[in-house]
Design a protein around this motif. Structure first.
Motif, PDB file in Angstrom:
ATOM      1  N   GLU A  55      14.455  24.244  22.574  1.00  0.00           N
ATOM      2  CA  GLU A  55      15.143  23.670  21.403  1.00  0.00           C
ATOM      3  C   GLU A  55      15.323  24.681  20.283  1.00  0.00           C
ATOM      4  N   GLU A  56      14.327  25.537  20.108  1.00  0.00           N
ATOM      5  CA  GLU A  56      14.322  26.412  18.937  1.00  0.00           C
ATOM      6  C   GLU A  56      14.607  27.859  19.325  1.00  0.00           C
ATOM      7  N   GLN A  57      15.539  28.448  18.637  1.00  0.00           N
ATOM      8  CA  GLN A  57      15.860  29.857  18.816  1.00  0.00           C
ATOM      9  C   GLN A  57      14.653  30.724  18.453  1.00  0.00           C
ATOM     10  N   GLY A  58      14.395  31.723  19.280  1.00  0.00           N
ATOM     11  CA  GLY A  58      13.364  32.703  18.913  1.00  0.00           C
ATOM     12  C   GLY A  58      11.961  32.343  19.362  1.00  0.00           C
ATOM     13  N   LEU A  59      11.804  31.217  20.065  1.00  0.00           N
ATOM     14  CA  LEU A  59      10.488  30.871  20.614  1.00  0.00           C
ATOM     15  C   LEU A  59      10.476  31.183  22.105  1.00  0.00           C
ATOM     16  N   TYR A  60       9.394  31.792  22.561  1.00  0.00           N
ATOM     17  CA  TYR A  60       9.306  32.251  23.948  1.00  0.00           C
ATOM     18  C   TYR A  60       8.045  31.696  24.598  1.00  0.00           C
ATOM     19  N   PRO A  61       8.199  31.012  25.733  1.00  0.00           N
ATOM     20  CA  PRO A  61       7.034  30.360  26.343  1.00  0.00           C
ATOM     21  C   PRO A  61       6.262  31.276  27.294  1.00  0.00           C
ATOM     22  N   ALA A  62       4.931  31.167  27.239  1.00  0.00           N
ATOM     23  CA  ALA A  62       4.076  31.672  28.304  1.00  0.00           C
ATOM     24  C   ALA A  62       3.300  30.457  28.798  1.00  0.00           C
ATOM     25  N   LEU A  63       2.974  30.425  30.070  1.00  0.00           N
ATOM     26  CA  LEU A  63       2.267  29.269  30.610  1.00  0.00           C
ATOM     27  C   LEU A  63       1.014  29.733  31.329  1.00  0.00           C
ATOM     28  N   GLY A  64      -0.084  29.039  31.077  1.00  0.00           N
ATOM     29  CA  GLY A  64      -1.308  29.430  31.754  1.00  0.00           C
ATOM     30  C   GLY A  64      -2.429  28.437  31.526  1.00  0.00           C
ATOM     31  N   ASP A  77      -3.679  21.942  39.075  1.00  0.00           N
ATOM     32  CA  ASP A  77      -3.005  22.622  37.964  1.00  0.00           C
ATOM     33  C   ASP A  77      -2.493  24.000  38.385  1.00  0.00           C
ATOM     34  N   LEU A  78      -3.240  24.665  39.258  1.00  0.00           N
ATOM     35  CA  LEU A  78      -2.791  25.968  39.752  1.00  0.00           C
ATOM     36  C   LEU A  78      -1.517  25.812  40.587  1.00  0.00           C
ATOM     37  N   GLY A  79      -1.478  24.760  41.400  1.00  0.00           N
ATOM     38  CA  GLY A  79      -0.265  24.479  42.171  1.00  0.00           C
ATOM     39  C   GLY A  79       0.906  24.175  41.254  1.00  0.00           C
ATOM     40  N   ALA A  80       0.628  23.414  40.202  1.00  0.00           N
ATOM     41  CA  ALA A  80       1.678  23.062  39.236  1.00  0.00           C
ATOM     42  C   ALA A  80       2.193  24.317  38.529  1.00  0.00           C
ATOM     43  N   LEU A  81       1.295  25.248  38.251  1.00  0.00           N
ATOM     44  CA  LEU A  81       1.703  26.492  37.584  1.00  0.00           C
ATOM     45  C   LEU A  81       2.642  27.281  38.492  1.00  0.00           C
ATOM     46  N   GLU A  82       2.261  27.390  39.737  1.00  0.00           N
ATOM     47  CA  GLU A  82       3.088  28.143  40.680  1.00  0.00           C
ATOM     48  C   GLU A  82       4.498  27.545  40.758  1.00  0.00           C
ATOM     49  N   LEU A  83       4.552  26.213  40.780  1.00  0.00           N
ATOM     50  CA  LEU A  83       5.838  25.533  40.864  1.00  0.00           C
ATOM     51  C   LEU A  83       6.676  25.762  39.606  1.00  0.00           C
ATOM     52  N   ILE A  84       6.042  25.609  38.457  1.00  0.00           N
ATOM     53  CA  ILE A  84       6.795  25.699  37.198  1.00  0.00           C
ATOM     54  C   ILE A  84       7.260  27.137  36.939  1.00  0.00           C
ATOM     55  N   LEU A  85       6.564  28.109  37.499  1.00  0.00           N
ATOM     56  CA  LEU A  85       7.004  29.504  37.377  1.00  0.00           C
ATOM     57  C   LEU A  85       8.337  29.705  38.071  1.00  0.00           C
ATOM     58  N   SER A  86       8.517  29.004  39.175  1.00  0.00           N
ATOM     59  CA  SER A  86       9.760  29.178  39.919  1.00  0.00           C
ATOM     60  C   SER A  86      10.896  28.369  39.315  1.00  0.00           C
ATOM     61  N   THR A  87      10.586  27.266  38.640  1.00  0.00           N
ATOM     62  CA  THR A  87      11.668  26.444  38.091  1.00  0.00           C
ATOM     63  C   THR A  87      12.039  26.838  36.665  1.00  0.00           C
ATOM     64  N   HIS A  88      11.085  27.305  35.879  1.00  0.00           N
ATOM     65  CA  HIS A  88      11.362  27.547  34.464  1.00  0.00           C
ATOM     66  C   HIS A  88      11.253  28.989  34.001  1.00  0.00           C
ATOM     67  N   ARG A  89      10.684  29.871  34.785  1.00  0.00           N
ATOM     68  CA  ARG A  89      10.613  31.290  34.454  1.00  0.00           C
ATOM     69  C   ARG A  89      10.169  31.565  33.003  1.00  0.00           C
ATOM     70  N   PRO A  90       8.919  31.266  32.651  1.00  0.00           N
ATOM     71  CA  PRO A  90       8.421  31.652  31.326  1.00  0.00           C
ATOM     72  C   PRO A  90       8.403  33.179  31.222  1.00  0.00           C
ATOM     73  N   ILE A  91       8.205  33.712  30.012  1.00  0.00           N
ATOM     74  CA  ILE A  91       8.227  35.180  29.883  1.00  0.00           C
ATOM     75  C   ILE A  91       6.922  35.811  30.352  1.00  0.00           C
ATOM     76  N   ALA A  92       5.842  35.013  30.426  1.00  0.00           N
ATOM     77  CA  ALA A  92       4.554  35.575  30.837  1.00  0.00           C
ATOM     78  C   ALA A  92       3.659  34.459  31.365  1.00  0.00           C
ATOM     79  N   ILE A  93       2.579  34.863  32.034  1.00  0.00           N
ATOM     80  CA  ILE A  93       1.519  33.921  32.369  1.00  0.00           C
ATOM     81  C   ILE A  93       0.415  34.105  31.338  1.00  0.00           C
ATOM     82  N   GLY A  94       0.073  33.027  30.675  1.00  0.00           N
ATOM     83  CA  GLY A  94      -0.955  33.108  29.647  1.00  0.00           C
ATOM     84  C   GLY A  94      -0.976  31.832  28.847  1.00  0.00           C
ATOM     85  N   GLU A  95      -2.009  31.546  28.284  1.00  0.00           N
ATOM     86  CA  GLU A  95      -3.115  32.422  27.968  1.00  0.00           C
ATOM     87  C   GLU A  95      -4.208  32.238  29.020  1.00  0.00           C
TER      88      GLU A  95
END
Ligand SMILES: [Zn+2]
Length: 265
Positions: A55-64, A77-95
């Motif tokens: 929604e907001e310009q200039g905000l970048y997601p990392a997921l972890g 949750d680890l399985g969910a992370l693997e899945l969401i990495l392929s569907t949403h491509r955050p800029i990093a894994i974290g924190e």
């Protein structure tokens, strides 16, 4: 040219910002804080975090999955992370990381959780955002074994030797509000001695505020105070430090890759 800063670590998705997030972001942009990296800490928060960053310009997601909340995470949750990495491509894994400062957190489970997420980062070719307390040597030995493409060791307060080892592994080191406190003499000496190419700025809001707002909720609006403290400590021009720390952040996180629309396929 106006100053452009990157807050490389800010939990702007937390409810504590719900009431005034829009005005905070306006103030950030007015003050040159145009880019803010928002790291996730538990699976339940990822969807909301991604929505906010879309929604907001200039905000970048990392997921972890954050080590401090180890009791809340599950294998699923680890399985969910693997899945969401392929569907949403955050800029990093974290924190993600290791916290050996809090004594009753299970260290073996923390390490297993960390390693699983590092493996995902390696497979997805994503940088990682690390939380490391009283565990730098352990972290470094894991990073030498599970090679990722680098990232940021956030709120760094290790030794110069450890800093050099992180740099060797492609990591930048995050510095924030603690720099503004004169009593942080060890940390300030470190920030002075490090090569500038290793340094990125962060607020870690709502935690760890700056001396100018002691006792209050921290905010990404205050990142320029961290920059000013760094300039004073290093005796280098503010503009130069702004330019270089922003370039460091962009290089290690490749922010230009975040595409909230294209990422949702
Ligand atoms: Zn954090």
């Amino acid at each position: 040219m106006p100053m452009e800063l990157v807050d490389t670590h800010c939990h702007l998705d937390l409810p504590v910002f719900d009431a005034d997030r829009t005005s905070i972001l306006e103030n950030c942009r007015a003050g040159g804080v145009n880019s803010i990296v928002v790291p996730g800490v538990e699976a339940g928060g990822w969807e909301r975090l991604l929505e906010l960053c879309a929604e907001e310009q200039g905000l970048y997601p990392a997921l972890g999955l954050h080590p401090v909340y180890i009791e809340r995470h599950s294998e699923a949750d680890l399985g969910a992370l693997e899945l969401i990495l392929s569907t949403h491509r955050p800029i990093a894994i974290g924190e993600i990381g290791l916290d050996f400062y809090i004594r009753d957190l299970d260290r073996r489970r923390q390490q297993a959780l960390l390693e699983a997420q590092l493996e995902m980062a390696r497979a997805a070719d994503l940088p990682v955002i690390l939380h490391v307390r009283k565990a730098h040597d352990r972290m470094l030995s894991i990073l030498k074994r599970v090679r990722v493409r680098g990232g940021i060791a956030h709120a760094f307060n290790g030794s110069l030797q450890q800093a050099a080892e992180y740099a060797e592994l492609g990591f930048k080191l995050g510095f924030g509000g603690m720099l503004t406190f004169e009593r942080s003499s060890r940390l300030r000496a470190l920030a002075k001695a490090l090569p500038l190419e290793s340094i990125v700025l962060e607020t870690d809001a709502p935690d760890m505020t700056v001396v100018q707002h002691r006792g209050e909720r921290n905010s990404p609006e205050y990142l320029p105070y961290c920059l000013a403290a760094l300039a004073e400590i290093r005796n280098e021009p503010v503009e130069e430090l702004a330019r270089r720390t922003t370039a460091n952040a962009r290089e290690v996180l490749r922010l230009e890759r975040w595409n909230p629309v294209g990422g949702r396929n």
